[in-house]
Design a protein around this motif. Structure first.
Motif, mmCIF file in Angstrom:
data_model
loop_
_atom_site.group_PDB
_atom_site.id
_atom_site.type_symbol
_atom_site.label_atom_id
_atom_site.label_comp_id
_atom_site.label_asym_id
_atom_site.label_seq_id
_atom_site.Cartn_x
_atom_site.Cartn_y
_atom_site.Cartn_z
ATOM 1 N N LYS A 390 0.858 -1.184 0.000
ATOM 2 C CA LYS A 390 0.000 0.000 0.000
ATOM 3 C C LYS A 390 0.895 1.234 0.000
ATOM 4 C CE LYS A 390 -4.437 1.600 1.748
ATOM 5 N NZ LYS A 390 -4.197 3.023 1.517
ATOM 6 N N GLU A 391 1.309 1.594 -1.209
ATOM 7 C CA GLU A 391 2.135 2.775 -1.418
ATOM 8 C C GLU A 391 1.796 3.351 -2.779
ATOM 9 O OE1 GLU A 391 6.224 1.518 -1.269
ATOM 10 O OE2 GLU A 391 6.219 0.815 -3.346
ATOM 11 N N PRO A 392 2.006 4.660 -2.988
ATOM 12 C CA PRO A 392 1.600 5.281 -4.255
ATOM 13 C C PRO A 392 2.361 4.716 -5.455
ATOM 14 C CG PRO A 392 1.970 6.936 -2.560
ATOM 15 C CD PRO A 392 2.488 5.644 -2.011
ATOM 16 N N PHE A 393 1.630 4.605 -6.571
ATOM 17 C CA PHE A 393 2.228 4.194 -7.845
ATOM 18 C C PHE A 393 1.772 5.177 -8.911
ATOM 19 C CE2 PHE A 393 2.375 2.102 -11.927
ATOM 20 C CZ PHE A 393 3.612 1.454 -11.898
ATOM 21 N N SER A 394 2.713 5.859 -9.536
ATOM 22 C CA SER A 394 2.400 6.841 -10.582
ATOM 23 C C SER A 394 2.529 6.191 -11.955
ATOM 24 C CB SER A 394 3.361 8.032 -10.493
ATOM 25 O OG SER A 394 3.237 8.682 -9.252
ATOM 26 N N VAL A 395 1.508 6.320 -12.768
ATOM 27 C CA VAL A 395 1.527 5.764 -14.121
ATOM 28 C C VAL A 395 2.208 6.752 -15.058
ATOM 29 C CG1 VAL A 395 0.171 4.857 -16.033
ATOM 30 C CG2 VAL A 395 -0.581 4.467 -13.678
ATOM 31 N N THR A 396 3.377 6.363 -15.526
ATOM 32 C CA THR A 396 4.125 7.158 -16.491
ATOM 33 C C THR A 396 4.387 6.305 -17.722
ATOM 34 O OG1 THR A 396 6.211 6.475 -15.475
ATOM 35 C CG2 THR A 396 5.230 8.553 -14.703
ATOM 36 N N GLN A 397 4.716 6.953 -18.818
ATOM 37 C CA GLN A 397 4.877 6.219 -20.067
ATOM 38 C C GLN A 397 5.974 5.163 -19.980
ATOM 39 O OE1 GLN A 397 6.095 8.271 -23.821
ATOM 40 N NE2 GLN A 397 4.027 7.721 -24.479
ATOM 41 N N ASP A 398 7.019 5.427 -19.209
ATOM 42 C CA ASP A 398 8.141 4.491 -19.172
ATOM 43 C C ASP A 398 7.849 3.218 -18.381
ATOM 44 O OD1 ASP A 398 8.124 5.609 -16.670
ATOM 45 O OD2 ASP A 398 10.218 6.235 -16.667
ATOM 46 N N CYS A 399 6.743 3.168 -17.640
ATOM 47 C CA CYS A 399 6.411 1.940 -16.911
ATOM 48 C C CYS A 399 5.411 1.071 -17.663
ATOM 49 C CB CYS A 399 5.884 2.266 -15.518
ATOM 50 S SG CYS A 399 4.177 2.880 -15.469
ATOM 51 N N ILE A 400 4.894 1.555 -18.781
ATOM 52 C CA ILE A 400 3.850 0.835 -19.525
ATOM 53 C C ILE A 400 4.471 -0.330 -20.308
ATOM 54 C CG2 ILE A 400 2.169 1.032 -21.402
ATOM 55 C CD1 ILE A 400 1.762 3.965 -20.468
ATOM 56 N N LYS A 401 3.928 -1.529 -20.098
ATOM 57 C CA LYS A 401 4.451 -2.729 -20.751
ATOM 58 C C LYS A 401 3.714 -3.060 -22.054
ATOM 59 C CE LYS A 401 7.118 -3.486 -17.142
ATOM 60 N NZ LYS A 401 8.575 -3.179 -17.192
ATOM 61 N N SER A 402 2.498 -2.561 -22.236
ATOM 62 C CA SER A 402 1.741 -2.872 -23.444
ATOM 63 C C SER A 402 2.456 -2.323 -24.675
ATOM 64 C CB SER A 402 0.329 -2.274 -23.376
ATOM 65 O OG SER A 402 -0.467 -2.981 -22.464
ATOM 66 N N LYS A 403 2.359 -3.048 -25.756
ATOM 67 C CA LYS A 403 3.074 -2.716 -26.991
ATOM 68 C C LYS A 403 2.643 -1.360 -27.554
ATOM 69 C CE LYS A 403 4.554 -5.209 -31.154
ATOM 70 N NZ LYS A 403 4.346 -6.476 -31.919
ATOM 71 N N CYS A 404 1.399 -0.960 -27.339
ATOM 72 C CA CYS A 404 0.904 0.303 -27.892
ATOM 73 C C CYS A 404 1.527 1.515 -27.208
ATOM 74 C CB CYS A 404 -0.613 0.362 -27.811
ATOM 75 S SG CYS A 404 -1.257 0.396 -26.119
ATOM 76 N N GLY A 405 2.068 1.336 -25.999
ATOM 77 C CA GLY A 405 2.867 2.376 -25.366
ATOM 78 C C GLY A 405 2.118 3.509 -24.690
ATOM 79 N N TRP A 406 0.806 3.353 -24.459
ATOM 80 C CA TRP A 406 0.053 4.411 -23.796
ATOM 81 C C TRP A 406 -0.981 3.776 -22.877
ATOM 82 C CZ3 TRP A 406 -5.284 4.955 -24.383
ATOM 83 C CH2 TRP A 406 -5.854 4.215 -25.433
ATOM 84 N N SER A 407 -1.566 4.594 -22.024
ATOM 85 C CA SER A 407 -2.624 4.141 -21.124
ATOM 86 C C SER A 407 -3.552 5.309 -20.823
ATOM 87 C CB SER A 407 -2.035 3.626 -19.807
ATOM 88 O OG SER A 407 -3.051 3.448 -18.828
ATOM 89 N N PRO A 408 -4.872 5.047 -20.698
ATOM 90 C CA PRO A 408 -5.769 6.118 -20.274
ATOM 91 C C PRO A 408 -5.494 6.557 -18.836
ATOM 92 C CG PRO A 408 -6.923 4.015 -20.310
ATOM 93 C CD PRO A 408 -5.592 3.790 -20.954
ATOM 94 N N PHE A 409 -4.698 5.778 -18.111
ATOM 95 C CA PHE A 409 -4.367 6.113 -16.722
ATOM 96 C C PHE A 409 -3.071 6.899 -16.588
ATOM 97 C CE2 PHE A 409 -7.004 2.223 -15.607
ATOM 98 C CZ PHE A 409 -8.046 2.953 -15.041
ATOM 99 N N GLU A 410 -2.435 7.290 -17.699
ATOM 100 C CA GLU A 410 -1.204 8.074 -17.583
ATOM 101 C C GLU A 410 -1.456 9.332 -16.762
ATOM 102 O OE1 GLU A 410 1.365 8.501 -21.218
ATOM 103 O OE2 GLU A 410 -0.133 7.110 -22.058
ATOM 104 N N GLY A 411 -0.587 9.575 -15.792
ATOM 105 C CA GLY A 411 -0.744 10.708 -14.894
ATOM 106 C C GLY A 411 -1.502 10.392 -13.625
ATOM 107 N N THR A 412 -2.146 9.219 -13.575
ATOM 108 C CA THR A 412 -2.885 8.807 -12.375
ATOM 109 C C THR A 412 -1.910 8.294 -11.319
ATOM 110 O OG1 THR A 412 -4.793 8.178 -13.725
ATOM 111 C CG2 THR A 412 -4.676 7.266 -11.502
ATOM 112 N N VAL A 413 -2.181 8.621 -10.076
ATOM 113 C CA VAL A 413 -1.415 8.070 -8.955
ATOM 114 C C VAL A 413 -2.342 7.133 -8.188
ATOM 115 C CG1 VAL A 413 -0.088 8.557 -6.866
ATOM 116 C CG2 VAL A 413 -0.006 10.161 -8.798
#
Length: 447
Positions: A390-413
């Motif tokens: 239980k600790e914060p996780f920030s969604v940034t582009q460099d952590c995305i594993k999907s091949k398309c390289g983006w997420s609607p959650f980018e910027g979400t903590v």
């Protein structure tokens, strides 16, 4: 090598307790010890993992993903998306048939199973798709290694739309296993598209997706599916519920006694129509994300257990594809990597408990589909496990594993972080890194 995960907060079967899990060389859970564990005698080759301060849950089972292989691998494939899955604590998936060519034959299923055995980081299974012309064939298949029959009762998938009443009745009358449906009425959607094109031309605002792929379209189709299921006594699972009205179609009570069940996807729990202004095509899904009142009803149904399953409808497209106008931008997006921590974050906000999340994402899919020896922390079960903090996780582009390289959650903590994922007792993901030597297994089903 045997493993001992000690002194974790174990969340399993509606309870949370401090405990330790012992895993054998074959990746099976051999012992569960409640309370703090003081190591005395262990096998000589045992790896000890100190999980003090961490939560240990069963691996999630996602019953609806689109990994795009074969035919659409420029935007996703089994290898890339299974890596995203394990990074998010999803240890098993059920992949959809709308690939190119579509998965509508035994040979197509076997090709996917072989391919997954070579490249998948997670455990795998595949849906067989119904068409107007293959009902007799799919009703004769062996479903011990096939998760179920996927029926498109809407226009999302073109040539896989089953709209012939004779075929529909044949399917529901003879289906040897659960039927899962995508429910949107074709005629209603087409009529709405025509009206909004007349009003806006090619520049339809994104918020109109909620009205084009309307509640009415969903209810007409899902009601028809439920009527067929009741008529023939068929087990029906309505996928990606998006409206308050459809909840009345579902059975309640003990899961093994329910004939009609439903699934909700993370995006319908997280977003509402108000979010189109910010996210545009990135949250364009079919069925559409609808109104805040629908989202509230779906959240309540999850909390109360009326909706037993949370999944993703993970469906990657490239940003180039998504960055087009309303009529050209495809529906769908990547979600499998962040579905667990999104659901846990909603739990942190008081919408439900962590035990509810484990039930809806781990236990219920295993029970509903009859997945053999997975979905629970039990002696004799496969050690598909996830360690969380239980600790914060920030969604940034460099952590995305999907091949398309983006997420609607980018910027979400998010409020939670996946620290380590185990597939069949092997560590496949740890502290942001994938162990690419680990391969999942084909799911088996007890029917």
């Amino acid at each position: 090598m045997t493993k001992l995960i000690k002194n974790a907060t174990i969340v399993n079967e509606g309870a949370s307790f401090t405990g330790t899990v012992l895993i054998d060389n074959d990746g099976n859970i051999t012992r569960i010890i409640k309370g703090l564990y003081d190591i005395t005698i262990l096998p000589s080759d045992c790896e000890v993992i100190d999980a003090t301060g961490l939560y240990l849950i069963p691996g999630c089972i996602d019953d609806q993903v689109h990994f795009r292989e074969p035919g659409l691998t420029y935007k996703a494939d089994i290898q890339s998306e299974s890596r995203a899955a394990v990074a998010g604590g999803v240890t098993s998936y059920m992949e959809m048939p709308n690939t190119k060519p579509p998965t509508t034959t035994r040979e197509a299923i076997e090709w996917k199973q072989k391919r997954a055995s070579q490249v998948s980081s997670a455990n795998y299974s595949f849906w067989i798709g119904a068409t107007n012309d293959n009902i007799d064939e799919i009703n004769r298949l062996d479903y011990s290694r096939i998760c179920g029959i996927k029926l498109f009762m809407g226009s999302s998938t073109g040539n896989m739309l089953v709209d012939n009443d004779k075929s529909l009745n044949n399917l529901f009358a003879n289906a040897p296993c659960l039927i899962a449906t995508h429910c949107e009425d074709e005629a209603t959607v087409k009529n709405n598209l025509r009206k909004f094109r007349e009003r806006y031309g090619e520049d339809v605002p994104w918020r109109c997706h909620a009205e084009i792929r309307s509640a009415e379209a969903c209810v007409i189709s899902s009601t028809k599916a439920a009527r067929l299921a009741r008529k023939y006594g068929t087990k029906l699972h309505i996928l990606h519920l998006s409206t308050a009205e459809e909840l009345s179609l579902l059975d309640n009570g003990d899961l093994d006694k329910r004939q009609i069940t439903g699934e909700v996807c993370v995006h319908h729990l997280w977003f509402s129509e108000e979010d189109y202004a910010k996210y545009g095509s990135r949250i364009k899904w079919n069925p559409s994300i609808k109104y805040a009142s629908d989202r509230e009803a779906l959240r309540n149904a999850v909390r109360e257990g009326l909706i037993p399953v949370i999944a993703t409808d993970h469906a990657p497209h490239t940003l180039e594809e998504k960055n087009q106008n309303y009529f050209q931008a495809p529906s769908g997006g990547p979600l499998v990597q962040f579905s667990l921590i999104a659901s846990l974050t909603l739990a942190s906000q008081g919408l439900w408990s962590i035990e509810d999340v484990v039930d809806r994402m781990c236990h219920a899919p295993a029970l509903l589909f009859g997945v053999k020896n997975r979905g629970f922390i039990r002696v004799g079960y496969k050690a598909d496990l996830v360690l969380l903090k239980k600790e914060p996780f920030s969604v940034t582009q460099d952590c995305i594993k999907s091949k398309c390289g983006w997420s609607p959650f980018e910027g979400t903590v998010f409020d939670w972080t996946v620290k380590e994922t185990f597939i069949n007792g092997q560590s496949v993901f740890k502290n942001g890194k994938i162990n690419d030597s680990v391969r999942g297994e084909c799911l088996e089903f007890i029917r």
